[in-house]
Enzyme design. Structure first.
Site, mmCIF file in Angstrom:
data_model
loop_
_atom_site.group_PDB
_atom_site.id
_atom_site.type_symbol
_atom_site.label_atom_id
_atom_site.label_comp_id
_atom_site.label_asym_id
_atom_site.label_seq_id
_atom_site.Cartn_x
_atom_site.Cartn_y
_atom_site.Cartn_z
ATOM 1 C CG ASP A 286 42.407 46.520 41.663
ATOM 2 O OD1 ASP A 286 42.792 47.484 40.428
ATOM 3 O OD2 ASP A 286 41.066 46.452 41.865
ATOM 4 C CG ASP B 60 37.178 51.156 38.201
ATOM 5 O OD1 ASP B 60 37.009 50.052 37.627
ATOM 6 O OD2 ASP B 60 38.333 51.863 38.896
#
Ligand code: GLA
Length: 743
Positions: free
Chosen positions: A479, A545
């Site tokens: 990430d 997301d």
């Protein structure tokens, strides 16, 4: 010279001096070589005058077999007459454009030695080197130098078998004092018919939003200065015939394979020139070449097609041909993030793993919250050791359980970040990016660890290697949640994004080498790092997301425009989307997610038995069609009603296809109309059916129109030109159509 299998003729040397009114701005006699490259319906004609960097005379549709004379005519015909030109010479737009060659737009190289040598004019040294690689890639390498500015350039240009073109340069400073670069940009020309631009923007949970506009005079420039490709990444910058769609209209597209600051632009000049260009966006002083030092630019990728689907096919063929392209089926993944967030415990996660295994998942990914003292997002980034509070016995009991269920284990990491509340920050505050002596703004309560510091790099690498040595970790979700703005390398505060980006690539490469077979997913607050630079080492992107299937329709449509579906994470979320609050039937969630690298991100321990059974059917359907879904040719229909989207995949051998018909909203017409199914072999016959894995289409007995009851057999041409009657759909619902060849 023609390169490649389809190439017909050898070197062409045409003397352009005989062409009236056309000259190049040098006294030397001009003997341009023309290189003719062809691949899968794309032609590239490069002119290499005695000392010029390559000039693109044609990049676009295949021009067929051409004689030397044809190629000479093309070179002549392509030259812009200069009646009103500010120069007494024709424009020579090289792929690294130079003011010295009458280019009046943005220069390819911007830089200087304290103000000198800012307008390089490269002269090539010797003929271009051409070769055809074992995989069919045609390569052209041109070397040039500017003896006054003391710069050398090696320009590499490749046409891949699928028709994808890419170009990059390596610049070397041969002077004694430092050369400071502000930009190195490559451009490719597009013709006047390219009157419309398409590129992308976006934000967190809403990536890859298309925007269109006329290709007007001036520069349409998109810059990302947030140290990663961007949630608002330009993604693909396309210029095409006005109104171009997926299946019609010529379109030219570029993409920069780079995960740091970058710039892509379309430039139209009053002399008629139109180019698409891109390069790294450098901060002041960020790239300084000392004597003998070199830098290599990121690759600029480019594809032409009739319709966007053809452009996409070229990008997909390239990705699939890479040495690290996955050769085994993509494992259905269970990700813990939206299931448990930071509420991790062995008990909770083993129960989740059990539920996942029962519906058919094959990989279990433990997301954020397993390390240091991480119990929320305020702390511990940089401390990549297992949290003793949450995991008193380490991760082994969980990994054993996951393996016992027949699943692989994967782990979330964010190696480029640091929390102020971390052992790392306490020990080494000087490794945190800080320009001008100030540490800079917090974002998600975290800062960026400057991997340009060898100590910081070694610290993270060693911790991660230790983890990979301690545990059987097959997969890292990598990430990158915050911007690298105002990113200064301590103690001087020099701009550090470039060095950091290269170090992040190197770190990924080192970890893959340390743990053979390790797969890495590129995530950056969702889809903020989706580019062909990071994809030289990653095999999956987390597209967003947002797993609301309505939003995902668009996000996936456009992420698939660059990357093959098997490289894009697509998850089934919980009934109520966490990011939008919308509720959707499992049929729509499942049908949206099966198209990519399928995953589940939902607390299955709270799902009902009916939901689990239905989810299991979707997983089984995906597995049964995974080869087709991941290896097939991606197609999209240009459906006239914007409320209806039709996309699919057609098997490479043309024998099978699967389509999705989605009702995003309520169609304007009362009748459902027809859907055209593009991409099939027009001459072959197919049987169409409607698979209904676990859907309410089946439960409610809806979706029955005569052809779905009886099946229908017809040709690919009829399916593409006339189509099939559409099944009535409620808004925010989809159905599938499966096609199998009837022999
Ligand atoms: C980012 C990712 C999410 C999740 C969280 C964890 O937002 O995109 O998928 O991993 O970080 O903090």
């Amino acid at each position: 010279m023609c390169l490649g299998a389809s190439a017909g003729r050898a070197v062409l040397a045409a003397r352009c001096g005989s062409v009236p009114n056309v000259e190049v701005p040098y006294d030397d006699p001009v003997t341009p070589d023309v290189l003719y490259l062809r691949a899968s319906g794309t032609s590239l004609v490069l002119e290499l005058a005695d000392d010029l960097l390559p000039v693109v005379r044609h990049w676009g549709s295949d021009l067929g077999d051409l004689t030397d004379e044809d190629l000479a005519a093309l070179g002549t015909a392509a030259r812009v007459a200069f009646f009103d030109s500010p120069f007494d010479v024709a424009d020579q737009v090289t792929v690294l454009p130079e003011h010295a060659r009458a280019w009046i737009g943005r220069p390819g190289v911007e830089g200087s030695r304290e103000g000198r040598d800012w307008s390089p004019a490269f002269r090539t040294s010797g003929p271009a080197t051409t070769s055809t690689e074992p995989d069919g890639t045609q390569r052209v390498v041109v070397r040039g130098a500017d003896a006054t500015a003391y710069l050398e350039v090696v320009l590499e240009l490749e046409l891949h078998p699928g028709g994808l073109l890419r170009v990059r340069s390596t610049l070397t400073n041969t002077g004694h004092d430092t050369y400071t670069l502000g930009a190195v940009r490559h451009v490719l020309p597009v013709p006047e018919v390219a009157g419309e631009l398409l590129d992308f923007t976006g934000r967190h949970t809403y990536e890859r939003v298309p925007q269109r506009q006329p290709f007007s005079a001036g520069v349409h420039s998109r810059e990302v200065r947030t140290g990663r490709t961007g949630l608002d990444a330009v993604h693909l910058l396309c210029a095409g015939e006005p109104g171009f769609g997926f299946r019609h209209g010529q379109v030219w597209a570029v993409h920069l394979g780079w995960s740091g600051n970058q710039q892509a632009y379309a430039e139209r000049l009053h002399n008629g020139a139109r180019v698409l260009g891109a390069g790294e966006a450098l901060e002041h002083g960020e790239l300084r070449l000392a004597h003998g030092e070199s830098c290599t630019t990121p690759w600029l990728y480019a594809a032409h097609g009739t319709g966007l689907d053809e452009v996409t096919a070229r990008f997909h063929a390239f990705s699939r041909s890479r040495p690290h392209a996955p050769s085994r089926p993509r494992p259905v993944t269970l990700n813990t993030w939206e299931a448990v967030y930071f509420d991790q415990s062995l008990e909770r996660l083993t129960a989740l793993a059990d539920a996942g295994a029962a519906v058919g998942t094959e990989r279990f990914v433990l997301d954020d919250g397993w390390f240091g003292g991480r119990c929320d997002d305020t702390t511990s980034l940089g401390d990549w050791t297992v949290s003793p509070d949450v995991w008193p016995d380490g991760l082994q009991p969980l990994i054993d359980h996951v393996h016992g269920l027949g699943m692989e284990f994967g782990l979330w990491v964010e190696p480029e970040m640091v929390s102020i509340d971390s052992d790392l920050a306490r020990a080494h505050p000087e490794w945190i990016f800080a320009a001008g002596g100030r540490r800079g703004l917090e974002s998600r309560q975290q800062h960026v660890l400057d991997l340009g510091h060898p100590g910081a790099y070694a610290h993270v690498r060693d911790q991660l290697v230790r983890l990979l040595q301690t545990y059987d970790i097959a997969y890292l979700k990598w990430d990158h949640n915050r911007y690298l703005n105002d990113a200064g390398h301590t103690p001087g505060g020099e701009a550090g994004v470039r060095a950091h980006t290269l170090a992040a690539y190197r770190l990924m490469d080192e970890l893959i080498a340390a743990r053979p077979g390790l797969e890495i997913e590129s995530c950056a607050g969702g889809g903020g790092r989706v580019d062909l630079g990071v994809m030289e080492r990653c095999v999956r992107v987390w597209a967003s997301d947002c797993i609301d299937p309505l939003e995902r329709q668009q996000i996936q449509r456009w992420t698939f425009a660059l990357l093959p579906p098997g490289w894009v994470g697509t998850h089934v979320g919980s009934p109520r989307a966490h990011t939008t609050g919308r509720r959707h039937d499992l049929s729509f969630r499942g049908e949206t997610a099966i198209w990519g690298h399928l995953g589940i991100e939902w607390d299955l321990t709270r799902a009902t038995p009916e939901e689990l059974a239905e989810l299991g059917e979707w997983v089984a359907f995906h597995k049964a069609h995974r080869d087709l879904l991941h290896e097939g040719v991606v197609v999209n229909a240009d459906h006239p009603d914007e409320a209806v989207w039709v996309h699919g995949v057609v098997a490479v051998d043309g024998a099978e296809a699967l389509y999705s018909v989605t009702s995003l909203g309520r169609p304007v017409t009362t009748g459902p109309g027809r859907v055209r199914l593009p991409g099939l072999d027009p001459t072959r016959r197919y049987r169409a059916s409607v698979p209904t894995p676990g859907t309410e289409l089946r439960r409610e007995g809806r979706g029955v129109v005569p052809w779905t009851r009886e099946g229908v057999v017809t040709t690919g041409r009829v399916l593409a030109e006339v189509g099939l009657p559409m099944i009535p759909l409620l808004p925010e619902h989809s159905h599938l159509i499966h096609l199998e060849e009837v022999r």
